[in-house]
Design a protein around this motif. Structure first.
Motif, short mmCIF file in Angstrom:
data_model
loop_
_atom_site.label_atom_id
_atom_site.label_comp_id
_atom_site.label_asym_id
_atom_site.label_seq_id
_atom_site.Cartn_x
_atom_site.Cartn_y
_atom_site.Cartn_z
N VAL A 169 0.89 -1.33 -0.15
CA VAL A 169 0.25 0.08 0.04
C VAL A 169 0.98 1.15 -0.09
CG1 VAL A 169 -1.83 1.44 1.25
CG2 VAL A 169 -1.98 -1.19 0.99
N ILE A 170 2.01 1.36 0.75
CA ILE A 170 2.93 2.42 0.91
C ILE A 170 3.55 2.74 -0.42
CG2 ILE A 170 5.04 3.30 1.63
CD1 ILE A 170 2.70 3.49 3.74
N GLU A 171 3.85 1.28 -1.04
CA GLU A 171 4.51 1.78 -2.46
C GLU A 171 3.30 2.22 -3.45
OE1 GLU A 171 7.82 1.01 -3.78
OE2 GLU A 171 7.69 1.58 -1.55
N PHE A 172 2.22 1.75 -3.46
CA PHE A 172 1.29 2.15 -4.26
C PHE A 172 1.03 3.78 -4.18
CE2 PHE A 172 -3.41 3.50 -4.67
CZ PHE A 172 -3.76 3.27 -5.87
N LEU A 173 0.69 4.38 -3.03
CA LEU A 173 0.31 5.48 -2.49
C LEU A 173 1.64 6.46 -3.22
CD1 LEU A 173 -0.96 5.17 1.06
CD2 LEU A 173 -2.29 6.02 -1.09
N SER A 174 2.94 5.93 -2.90
CA SER A 174 4.04 6.72 -2.93
C SER A 174 4.13 7.03 -4.77
CB SER A 174 5.35 5.85 -2.76
OG SER A 174 5.30 5.67 -1.26
N TYR A 175 3.78 5.90 -5.43
CA TYR A 175 4.08 5.96 -7.05
C TYR A 175 2.86 6.86 -7.55
CZ TYR A 175 8.27 3.21 -7.46
OH TYR A 175 9.39 2.78 -7.40
N VAL A 176 1.80 6.75 -6.76
CA VAL A 176 0.64 7.57 -7.39
C VAL A 176 0.70 8.84 -7.20
CG1 VAL A 176 -1.79 8.08 -7.00
CG2 VAL A 176 -1.41 5.65 -7.37
N SER A 177 1.33 9.30 -5.89
CA SER A 177 1.67 10.61 -5.49
C SER A 177 2.66 11.31 -6.34
CB SER A 177 2.02 10.64 -3.96
OG SER A 177 0.86 10.32 -3.01
N TYR A 178 3.62 10.52 -6.79
CA TYR A 178 4.84 10.94 -7.35
C TYR A 178 4.56 11.33 -8.82
CZ TYR A 178 9.52 11.44 -9.22
OH TYR A 178 10.66 11.83 -9.82
N GLY A 179 3.53 10.47 -9.52
CA GLY A 179 3.01 10.76 -10.78
C GLY A 179 1.93 11.88 -10.59
N MET A 180 1.31 12.27 -9.50
CA MET A 180 0.55 13.52 -9.35
C MET A 180 1.39 14.53 -9.41
SD MET A 180 -2.48 12.07 -6.89
CE MET A 180 -3.09 13.73 -6.64
N THR A 181 2.59 14.69 -8.90
CA THR A 181 3.42 15.78 -8.79
C THR A 181 4.17 16.13 -9.93
OG1 THR A 181 5.01 14.53 -7.88
CG2 THR A 181 3.61 15.63 -6.10
N ALA A 182 4.40 14.99 -10.74
CA ALA A 182 5.01 15.31 -11.79
C ALA A 182 4.17 16.25 -12.88
CB ALA A 182 5.03 14.20 -12.91
N VAL A 183 2.81 16.37 -12.67
CA VAL A 183 1.97 17.34 -13.32
C VAL A 183 1.75 18.46 -12.48
CG1 VAL A 183 -0.45 17.74 -14.09
CG2 VAL A 183 0.61 15.50 -14.22
N SER A 184 1.59 18.50 -11.22
CA SER A 184 1.49 19.52 -10.47
C SER A 184 2.74 20.54 -10.12
CB SER A 184 0.78 19.28 -8.95
OG SER A 184 1.80 18.69 -8.34
N ASN A 185 3.87 19.87 -10.27
CA ASN A 185 5.12 20.58 -10.10
C ASN A 185 5.18 21.87 -11.11
OD1 ASN A 185 6.03 18.92 -8.29
ND2 ASN A 185 7.63 17.73 -9.64
N ASN A 186 4.53 21.83 -12.53
CA ASN A 186 4.71 22.72 -13.24
C ASN A 186 3.93 24.16 -12.99
OD1 ASN A 186 6.04 21.13 -15.28
ND2 ASN A 186 3.90 20.05 -15.72
N PHE A 187 3.16 23.86 -11.77
CA PHE A 187 2.66 25.40 -11.28
C PHE A 187 2.73 25.46 -10.00
CE2 PHE A 187 -0.82 22.08 -11.36
CZ PHE A 187 -1.32 22.25 -10.02
N SER A 188 3.03 24.34 -9.23
CA SER A 188 3.59 24.56 -7.72
C SER A 188 4.94 25.03 -7.31
CB SER A 188 2.92 23.26 -6.97
OG SER A 188 3.91 22.30 -7.00
N GLY A 189 5.80 24.56 -8.26
CA GLY A 189 7.08 24.30 -8.11
C GLY A 189 7.52 23.38 -7.15
N VAL A 190 9.00 23.36 -7.02
CA VAL A 190 9.46 22.19 -6.16
C VAL A 190 10.32 22.67 -5.07
CG1 VAL A 190 9.55 20.47 -8.20
CG2 VAL A 190 11.23 21.99 -7.87
#
Length: 366
Positions: free
Chosen positions: A264-285
């Motif tokens: 479950v931790i791995e699933f959440l981690s990769y889903v979240s990382y995939g989401m930030t790949a998109v949101s990084n474009n406007f939220s910054g890092v």
């Protein structure tokens, strides 16, 4: 001969940021390790003074050989929730100085248990040295020193998207939701559930007012050990705020059995990382850290507040750890034993290191 630095787990975003800082500010030769025998140096690192070494931490003989060939070991192989103090103990046995980017309470306790052994061996080991924990610890020390006495420490952190780091940081976040933890509030230990008690904190732009939540951080145990305060609060949040609400929902409503399941931790981690790949474009890092210390100055109640801001959280972690490594390699920072940053690093050395790297820290007396 040039100093030789071994960076365990150095192929990750934070590890390579640490390597870049060390290569920039010292003349050391750097060895980056990774588990993959087919691995190579990260592309951003020049092969002139750096090389790759395949190393499995389970291979104790290979670890001892790599450590013994170094002047300093930097442990960047997280998540530290899964790590014992094996690398540190190997360094102590070999008489080699050590630092790390650990961010786990359980790992911190295991490391601190080695303090006397390291002291007797003449080994300086400084733990929790990234941006938070790390730079955050030194910000608190600097604030405490502005007061005659300190009573209340409030540390808050916000990270934009992925923070420029890899999926390991996502794992660390979700691992931090697994277990309630003890904190010092009004002189008493209280058990807190992770990601509760949302509070709105004013951070420097571009974050502004951002929600933060209780999060288990090593500062919660090392700061009360260092300073005689009554309260230490550590709270964490993300930008955009949507991620805060999603993480809160997981922490509050998902069964404990799910949160303690590695799959479950791995699933959440990769889903979240995939989401930030998109949101990084406007939220910054980027990352922002705010320290506020309350106490007494000249017989009157007073507060000191400091803020630090950097556009890339992974790079900021590299600055925190790289500056410690530089001072240790130069022999400027020598303190046999195992110490958190605020216990080992003077404010004068901290300010000099941050100024040389253009990491500005604003401080005001309220």
């Amino acid at each position: 001969m040039a100093n030789r630095v071994l960076i365990v787990g150095g192929r990750g975003r934070i590890g390579s940021s640490v390597a870049q800082d060390i290569l920039t500010y010292t003349d050391a030769e750097v060895t980056i390790t990774g588990r993959n025998p087919e691995g190579s140096l990260p592309p951003e690192l020049s092969p002139d003074r750096s090389r790759f070494l395949a190393l499995d931490l389970a291979d104790s003989a290979a670890l001892r050989q790599a450590v013994s060939s170094s002047n300093l070991v930097v442990h960047c192989a997280g998540p530290f929730h899964y790590r014992d103090a094996g690398v540190l103990k190997t360094c102590i046995e070999a008489g080699v100085n050590y630092t790390d980017v650990s961010d786990s309470r359980s790992f911190t306790r295991r490391a601190l248990d080695c303090r006397e052994t390291a002291k007797n061996a003449g080994v300086t080991a400084i733990i929790n040295t990234g941006i938070f924990p790390g730079v955050s610890n030194s910000m608190v020390r600097r604030d405490v020193e502005q007061l005659d006495s300190a009573e209340h420490i409030h540390l808050s952190y916000v990270v934009g998207g992925s923070g420029g780091a890899g999926v390991t940081v996502m794992r660390t976040t979700f691992l931090g939701l697994q277990t309630p933890f003890d904190v010092l509030v009004d002189g008493k230990l209280q058990q807190i559930k992770p990601y509760t008690d949302r509070e709105t904190i004013e951070f420097p732009a571009p974050y502004g007012k951002t929600g933060v939540y209780w999060f288990d951080m090593p500062e919660a145990i090392t700061l009360p050990e260092t300073f005689p305060v009554k309260t230490v609060i550590t709270k964490f949040g993300t930008s955009p705020d949507l991620y805060n609400h999603l993480t809160w929902f997981v922490a509050k409503y998902w069964p404990d059995s799910w949160l303690k399941n590695n799959s479950v931790i791995e699933f959440l981690s990769y889903v979240s990382y995939g989401m930030t790949a998109v949101s990084n474009n406007f939220s910054g890092v980027g990352v922002a850290v705010r320290s506020q210390v309350s106490g007494i100055k000249n017989g009157q109640p007073a507060k000191v507040r400091s803020t630090a801001l950097h556009p890339n959280a992974a790079t900021a972690a590299g600055i925190g750890t790289g500056s410690i490594a530089q001072l240790m390699l130069e022999g400027t920072l020598t303190k046999p034993g195992v110490w958190s940053v605020e216990q080992a690093l003077s404010t004068e050395l901290f300010e000099g290191a941050m100024q040389s790297r253009n990491l500005k820290i604003e401080q005001v007396l309220l």
